[in-house]
Design a protein around this motif. Structure first.
Motif, PDB file in Angstrom:
ATOM      1  N   ARG A 102      -0.047  11.008   3.370  1.00  0.00           N
ATOM      2  CA  ARG A 102      -0.844  10.723   2.171  1.00  0.00           C
ATOM      3  C   ARG A 102      -2.321  10.661   2.545  1.00  0.00           C
ATOM      4  O   ARG A 102      -2.721   9.910   3.437  1.00  0.00           O
ATOM      5  N   ASP A 103      -3.148  11.419   1.865  1.00  0.00           N
ATOM      6  CA  ASP A 103      -4.589  11.361   2.073  1.00  0.00           C
ATOM      7  C   ASP A 103      -5.129  10.016   1.599  1.00  0.00           C
ATOM      8  O   ASP A 103      -4.651   9.449   0.603  1.00  0.00           O
ATOM      9  N   PHE A 104      -6.154   9.523   2.291  1.00  0.00           N
ATOM     10  CA  PHE A 104      -6.770   8.262   1.869  1.00  0.00           C
ATOM     11  C   PHE A 104      -8.188   8.181   2.409  1.00  0.00           C
ATOM     12  O   PHE A 104      -8.544   8.790   3.414  1.00  0.00           O
ATOM     13  N   LEU A 115       0.276   5.263   5.690  1.00  0.00           N
ATOM     14  CA  LEU A 115      -0.131   6.419   4.893  1.00  0.00           C
ATOM     15  C   LEU A 115      -0.109   7.700   5.737  1.00  0.00           C
ATOM     16  O   LEU A 115       0.246   8.770   5.249  1.00  0.00           O
ATOM     17  N   VAL A 148       0.842  -1.202   0.000  1.00  0.00           N
ATOM     18  CA  VAL A 148       0.000   0.000   0.000  1.00  0.00           C
ATOM     19  C   VAL A 148       0.874   1.247   0.000  1.00  0.00           C
ATOM     20  O   VAL A 148       0.612   2.216  -0.723  1.00  0.00           O
ATOM     21  N   ALA A 149       1.937   1.225   0.806  1.00  0.00           N
ATOM     22  CA  ALA A 149       2.849   2.372   0.837  1.00  0.00           C
ATOM     23  C   ALA A 149       3.512   2.574  -0.518  1.00  0.00           C
ATOM     24  O   ALA A 149       3.682   3.717  -0.983  1.00  0.00           O
ATOM     25  N   ALA A 160       1.006   4.045  -2.918  1.00  0.00           N
ATOM     26  CA  ALA A 160       0.768   5.455  -2.620  1.00  0.00           C
ATOM     27  C   ALA A 160       1.836   6.343  -3.243  1.00  0.00           C
ATOM     28  O   ALA A 160       1.566   7.491  -3.615  1.00  0.00           O
ATOM     29  N   GLN A 161       3.062   5.826  -3.354  1.00  0.00           N
ATOM     30  CA  GLN A 161       4.130   6.581  -4.001  1.00  0.00           C
ATOM     31  C   GLN A 161       4.020   6.506  -5.521  1.00  0.00           C
ATOM     32  O   GLN A 161       4.334   7.469  -6.224  1.00  0.00           O
ATOM     33  N   ALA A 210      -2.042  -0.262   7.030  1.00  0.00           N
ATOM     34  CA  ALA A 210      -1.949   0.595   5.851  1.00  0.00           C
ATOM     35  C   ALA A 210      -2.228   2.048   6.214  1.00  0.00           C
ATOM     36  O   ALA A 210      -1.527   2.967   5.758  1.00  0.00           O
ATOM     37  N   ALA A 227       3.338   8.945   5.955  1.00  0.00           N
ATOM     38  CA  ALA A 227       3.757   9.519   4.678  1.00  0.00           C
ATOM     39  C   ALA A 227       3.019  10.810   4.336  1.00  0.00           C
ATOM     40  O   ALA A 227       3.328  11.450   3.322  1.00  0.00           O
ATOM     41  N   TYR A 240     -11.388   5.327   3.408  1.00  0.00           N
ATOM     42  CA  TYR A 240     -11.446   3.987   3.996  1.00  0.00           C
ATOM     43  C   TYR A 240     -12.897   3.549   4.153  1.00  0.00           C
ATOM     44  O   TYR A 240     -13.817   4.353   4.312  1.00  0.00           O
ATOM     45  N   LEU A 252      -6.600   7.771  -3.361  1.00  0.00           N
ATOM     46  CA  LEU A 252      -6.407   6.397  -2.875  1.00  0.00           C
ATOM     47  C   LEU A 252      -7.454   6.081  -1.824  1.00  0.00           C
ATOM     48  O   LEU A 252      -7.715   6.883  -0.923  1.00  0.00           O
TER      49      LEU A 252
END
Length: 470
Positions: free
Chosen positions: A131-133, A126, A86-87, A90-91, A122, A129, A135, A97
């Motif tokens: 990173r928006d996500f 994120l 997942v990481a 994300a990159q 996960a 990092a 769920y 995501l």
């Protein structure tokens, strides 16, 4: 999530993640239902419609998706997996995501999927990092699943950060516990597994927190010390287990002996290093290289007030140590493996390592084997009913906070094999999911019986860290 593509224009790239150590046939059945729900929702889906079991297969799927004009990336968390893929995804992808994990029935058997825990790992990765996500944790046959999927992919279920607040309180138990862990020594035996940023630690930061010192020992050294355990020590370990468990004679005796040898080996290391707690890499090497589970010995050590965190989780070990001192009782480092809004409950579980004093008195603890690796020794029992407190010194989103929560362990049948309990948290289950995802918390929480929230607030104040309420 994209805010630009309409439902008709959206093209969803999917990555169905799984591990072959779980119930593959059941996972395939659930994936088919997930795909059917996506199709019924009228979503244009592209990508593999089969389970991706390893990094090679997942990277090949990502490469294929990279050549397509996808508007969103949707990870289908069908079973537990670590956070590595997942990481990496994300990159690799700038597109919005989202992750969809699925619950499983609480039938008292093995944890067949453990998908929620994969979502938790996960989310933590994120969060670190930045990173928006989005769920979703829902069954593919839930009422309203089509609307939920549209909401997930239109940005209605984004993880929203949770603000901690200044710690408060002067409960002397908390102040004394904070003082007691200053200068604590933790032995990390083996490195945390790849893809488990939840278990990573920074020696400088943990040292600044309370003068905590971590010694990094080789896992092979523990195995070597276990091999040199004498007959009397082995007999003592077996007697200790036999006093609490039935069924020792029903498991493989050679594997049982190897497992039991780990207890006096850990005790010897504790004496020699004056260690207060351990963080042990429990899998896969204890099974694949050594040939016996450390879970049972971890339960025994926990009952003896020496916390042993699995997966080499150093902050988990420190959290259990502090909670143990506040509660003046054993602590259990557990996974949260399910949240059900309809029943307003969650399930806390670990393979079979809860201290035996936490067993429901109406259920006789049993000796058992690891559900995935099929080796002893593990403890098996449902957790007893009563008030419980949850705690973790967290590094989620790159900040140090004290995570504190409470709930009531319910008298319910065993949800899953190993040591597990059904808990009604003080925060409604649906809201709790939002807080865990928003804060991107680690997947391990320390649990102790009793209400210790005020004392833990005082401990956090003494340590100079804010509080994040579950």
């Amino acid at each position: 999530m994209s805010g630009k593509a309409t439902a008709a224009e959206r093209r969803i790239g999917i990555l169905p993640l799984a591990r072959a150590t779980f119930d593959v046939a059941f996972a395939e059945e659930k994936l088919a239902a997930m795909l059917a729900a996506l199709d019924a929702a009228g979503l244009a889906v592209t990508g593999p419609r089969h389970l991706l079991f390893d990094a090679e297969a997942t990277r090949a799927a990502m490469k294929d998706l990279g050549g397509q004009a996808i508007t969103d990336l949707l990870v289908l968390q069908v079973t537990f997996t670590d956070a590595a893929m997942v990481a990496e995804a994300a990159q690799e992808f700038a597109q919005p995501l989202a992750i969809w994990s699925i619950p499983e029935p609480r039938l008292g058997g093995r944890l067949r999927l453990n998908a929620f825990c994969g979502l938790n790992l996960a989310a933590h990765a994120l969060g670190l990092a930045g990173r928006d996500f989005g769920y979703l944790h829902a069954a593919p046959d839930d009422a309203g699943i089509e609307a939920a999927l549209h909401g997930l992919l239109s940005g209605e279920r984004m993880a929203r950060d949770v603000d901690p607040h200044p710690a408060a309180g002067d409960d002397p138990r908390g102040v004394a516990a904070a003082d007691a862990i200053r200068g604590a020594r933790i032995a990390q035996i083996g490195r945390h597994p790849d893809g488990f940023p939840t278990c990573a630690y920074d020696a400088g930061r943990i040292g600044e927190l309370a003068g905590v010192r971590v010694d990094e020992l080789d896992l092979g050294y523990l195995f070597s010390r276990a091999g040199s355990v004498d007959a009397a020590q082995l007999a003592d370990a077996r007697a200790f287990a036999s006093a609490a468990l039935s069924g020792l004679d029903t498991v493989d005796q050679q594997q049982l002996e190897r497992s039991l040898r780990l207890k006096p080996a850990i005790e010897a290391l504790r004496r020699e290093g004056s260690y207060d707690a351990f963080a042990i890499r429990c899998w896969p090497e204890t099974f694949t290289e050594y040939g016996g589970a450390v879970c049972g010995p971890v339960s025994m050590m926990g009952e003896g007030r020496v916390p042993c965190a699995c997966e080499a989780d150093v902050y988990g070990a420190l959290s259990a140590l502090l909670l143990q001192k506040v509660a003046d009782a054993p602590a259990f480092l557990t996974d949260l493996v399910d949240l059900e809004a309809g029943d307003d409950t969650g399930v806390v579980w670990h393979c079979g390592q809860a201290p035996v004093s936490m067993a429901d008195p109406d259920a006789a603890p049993q000796a058992t084997i690891h559900t995935n690796r099929k080796m002893p020794l593990l403890y098996e029992f449902p957790l007893k009913p009563g008030r419980v407190t949850f705690f973790r010194i967290s590094q989620a989103r790159g900040r140090t906070v004290a995570v504190i929560g409470g709930g009531e362990m319910l008298k319910r049948p065993m949800a899953f094999t190993g040591t597990s309990g059904v808990v009604r948290f003080d925060t409604p289950a649906e809201n709790l999911l939002d807080r865990i995802m928003g804060a991107a918390l680690e997947h391990h929480l320390a649990l102790a019986y009793g209400d210790h929230r005020d004392a833990l607030g005082a401990a956090a104040k003494s340590l100079g860290i804010p509080v994040l309420d579950l």
